[in-house]
Design a protein around this motif. Structure first.
Motif, PDB file in Angstrom:
ATOM      1  N   UNK A  37       0.859  -1.172   0.000  1.00  0.00           N
ATOM      2  CA  UNK A  37       0.000   0.000   0.000  1.00  0.00           C
ATOM      3  C   UNK A  37       0.908   1.238   0.000  1.00  0.00           C
ATOM      4  N   UNK A  38       0.291   2.411  -0.063  1.00  0.00           N
ATOM      5  CA  UNK A  38       1.072   3.649   0.038  1.00  0.00           C
ATOM      6  C   UNK A  38       1.852   3.673   1.349  1.00  0.00           C
ATOM      7  N   UNK A  39       1.212   3.238   2.440  1.00  0.00           N
ATOM      8  CA  UNK A  39       1.891   3.218   3.735  1.00  0.00           C
ATOM      9  C   UNK A  39       3.065   2.242   3.729  1.00  0.00           C
ATOM     10  N   UNK A  40       2.905   1.089   3.071  1.00  0.00           N
ATOM     11  CA  UNK A  40       4.013   0.136   2.984  1.00  0.00           C
ATOM     12  C   UNK A  40       5.211   0.727   2.245  1.00  0.00           C
ATOM     13  N   UNK A  41       4.945   1.537   1.220  1.00  0.00           N
ATOM     14  CA  UNK A  41       6.035   2.198   0.492  1.00  0.00           C
ATOM     15  C   UNK A  41       6.811   3.095   1.457  1.00  0.00           C
ATOM     16  N   UNK A  42       6.088   3.904   2.214  1.00  0.00           N
ATOM     17  CA  UNK A  42       6.742   4.793   3.174  1.00  0.00           C
ATOM     18  C   UNK A  42       7.489   3.996   4.239  1.00  0.00           C
ATOM     19  N   UNK A  43       6.870   2.953   4.758  1.00  0.00           N
ATOM     20  CA  UNK A  43       7.530   2.122   5.778  1.00  0.00           C
ATOM     21  C   UNK A  43       8.824   1.524   5.244  1.00  0.00           C
ATOM     22  N   UNK A  44       8.815   1.106   3.976  1.00  0.00           N
ATOM     23  CA  UNK A  44      10.029   0.561   3.365  1.00  0.00           C
ATOM     24  C   UNK A  44      11.127   1.630   3.302  1.00  0.00           C
ATOM     25  N   UNK A  45      10.760   2.823   2.863  1.00  0.00           N
ATOM     26  CA  UNK A  45      11.741   3.908   2.765  1.00  0.00           C
ATOM     27  C   UNK A  45      12.343   4.205   4.138  1.00  0.00           C
ATOM     28  N   UNK A  46      11.495   4.266   5.154  1.00  0.00           N
ATOM     29  CA  UNK A  46      11.984   4.536   6.509  1.00  0.00           C
ATOM     30  C   UNK A  46      12.849   3.378   7.006  1.00  0.00           C
ATOM     31  N   UNK A  47      12.414   2.148   6.751  1.00  0.00           N
ATOM     32  CA  UNK A  47      13.209   0.982   7.160  1.00  0.00           C
ATOM     33  C   UNK A  47      14.598   1.018   6.527  1.00  0.00           C
ATOM     34  N   UNK A  48      14.668   1.371   5.241  1.00  0.00           N
ATOM     35  CA  UNK A  48      15.960   1.427   4.563  1.00  0.00           C
ATOM     36  C   UNK A  48      16.832   2.562   5.109  1.00  0.00           C
ATOM     37  N   UNK A  49      16.220   3.638   5.568  1.00  0.00           N
ATOM     38  CA  UNK A  49      16.996   4.679   6.251  1.00  0.00           C
ATOM     39  C   UNK A  49      17.651   4.076   7.496  1.00  0.00           C
ATOM     40  N   UNK A  50      16.879   3.276   8.230  1.00  0.00           N
ATOM     41  CA  UNK A  50      17.421   2.610   9.412  1.00  0.00           C
ATOM     42  C   UNK A  50      18.572   1.680   9.079  1.00  0.00           C
ATOM     43  N   UNK A  51      18.453   0.966   7.964  1.00  0.00           N
ATOM     44  CA  UNK A  51      19.528   0.062   7.526  1.00  0.00           C
ATOM     45  C   UNK A  51      20.799   0.855   7.247  1.00  0.00           C
ATOM     46  N   UNK A  52      20.668   2.029   6.643  1.00  0.00           N
ATOM     47  CA  UNK A  52      21.832   2.860   6.330  1.00  0.00           C
ATOM     48  C   UNK A  52      22.497   3.406   7.585  1.00  0.00           C
ATOM     49  N   UNK A  53      21.755   3.494   8.673  1.00  0.00           N
ATOM     50  CA  UNK A  53      22.298   4.044   9.922  1.00  0.00           C
ATOM     51  C   UNK A  53      23.061   3.006  10.747  1.00  0.00           C
ATOM     52  N   UNK A  54      22.779   1.731  10.541  1.00  0.00           N
ATOM     53  CA  UNK A  54      23.419   0.681  11.352  1.00  0.00           C
ATOM     54  C   UNK A  54      24.942   0.700  11.288  1.00  0.00           C
ATOM     55  N   UNK A  55      25.564   0.854  10.112  1.00  0.00           N
ATOM     56  CA  UNK A  55      27.028   0.841  10.076  1.00  0.00           C
ATOM     57  C   UNK A  55      27.683   1.960  10.887  1.00  0.00           C
ATOM     58  N   UNK A  56      26.936   3.011  11.190  1.00  0.00           N
ATOM     59  CA  UNK A  56      27.494   4.118  11.979  1.00  0.00           C
ATOM     60  C   UNK A  56      26.890   4.131  13.382  1.00  0.00           C
ATOM     61  N   UNK A  57      26.367   2.979  13.796  1.00  0.00           N
ATOM     62  CA  UNK A  57      25.851   2.772  15.161  1.00  0.00           C
ATOM     63  C   UNK A  57      24.747   3.754  15.545  1.00  0.00           C
TER      64      UNK A  57
END
Length: 189
Positions: A37-57
């Motif tokens: 859904x539209x919300x799932x698209x946004x949730x995916x984008x936010x989740x991927x932001x979180x993935x990008x933050x993991x390497x920098x703790x």
């Protein structure tokens, strides 16, 4: 501010305006991504932001509403891009070793463009993609080897539950470049 940070900020601003324009009842609308859904698209984008933050703790905290959740994810990534030590922190990625800012540029910055179109399409907003972004994404997409593109189109090939692109959608060769890009990446323009 570097080119990568500037590009991310520009794309994030456009994406954020689309998030802000979604009406509460539109979050359940079907997106161009078959399972989302539209919300799932946004949730995916936010989740991927979180993935990008993991390497920098760094990590994201839950937010009360979709707009705030994106704004907080955006702010966290911008903090990384603004910190030379964090931005240049190297990490191993599926595409090889790269800096945090390179991974942000290749993954979520590009996602903001494509998923911005998905969000616009599913919520009756302007679907026009910046021509500069179309050219950049087109160049990157046509440079992907057929073998790797097939892997990207295969659900679960990169990791469980992940399908990067859908099957190619046939688009006339004389169609606008935005339509050809979307078709190549599995969207119905």
């Amino acid at each position: 501010m570097g080119e990568i940070a500037e590009r991310y900020r520009r794309r994030a601003e456009v994406f954020e305006r689309k998030v802000a324009a979604v009406q509460p009842d539109q979050w359940r609308n079907q997106s161009p991504c078959a399972k989302w859904t539209a919300l799932n698209v946004l949730e995916h984008v936010i989740e991927m932001h979180g993935v990008m933050l993991k390497p920098v703790a760094r990590k994201l905290e839950p937010a009360d509403d979709p707009l705030t959740a994106f704004q907080e994810a955006r702010a966290a990534v911008e903090d990384v891009l603004d910190d030379p030590i964090l931005a240049l922190t190297e990490t191993d990625t599926p595409a090889g070793r790269m800096t945090a800012e390179q991974q942000i540029d290749q993954v979520i910055s590009d996602d903001l463009v494509l998923h911005g179109w998905d969000l616009a399409r599913s919520t009756d907003q302007d679907e026009t993609i910046d021509p500069v972004d179309i050219e950049r994404l087109w160049s990157k997409a046509i440079a992907i080897s057929p073998e790797l593109m097939e892997k990207y189109r295969t659900p679960g090939a990169l990791r469980a539950g992940v399908e990067v692109y859908g099957p190619e959608v046939a688009v006339p060769p004389d169609a606008p470049l935005q339509d050809r890009l979307l078709g190549l990446l599995g969207r119905e323009p």
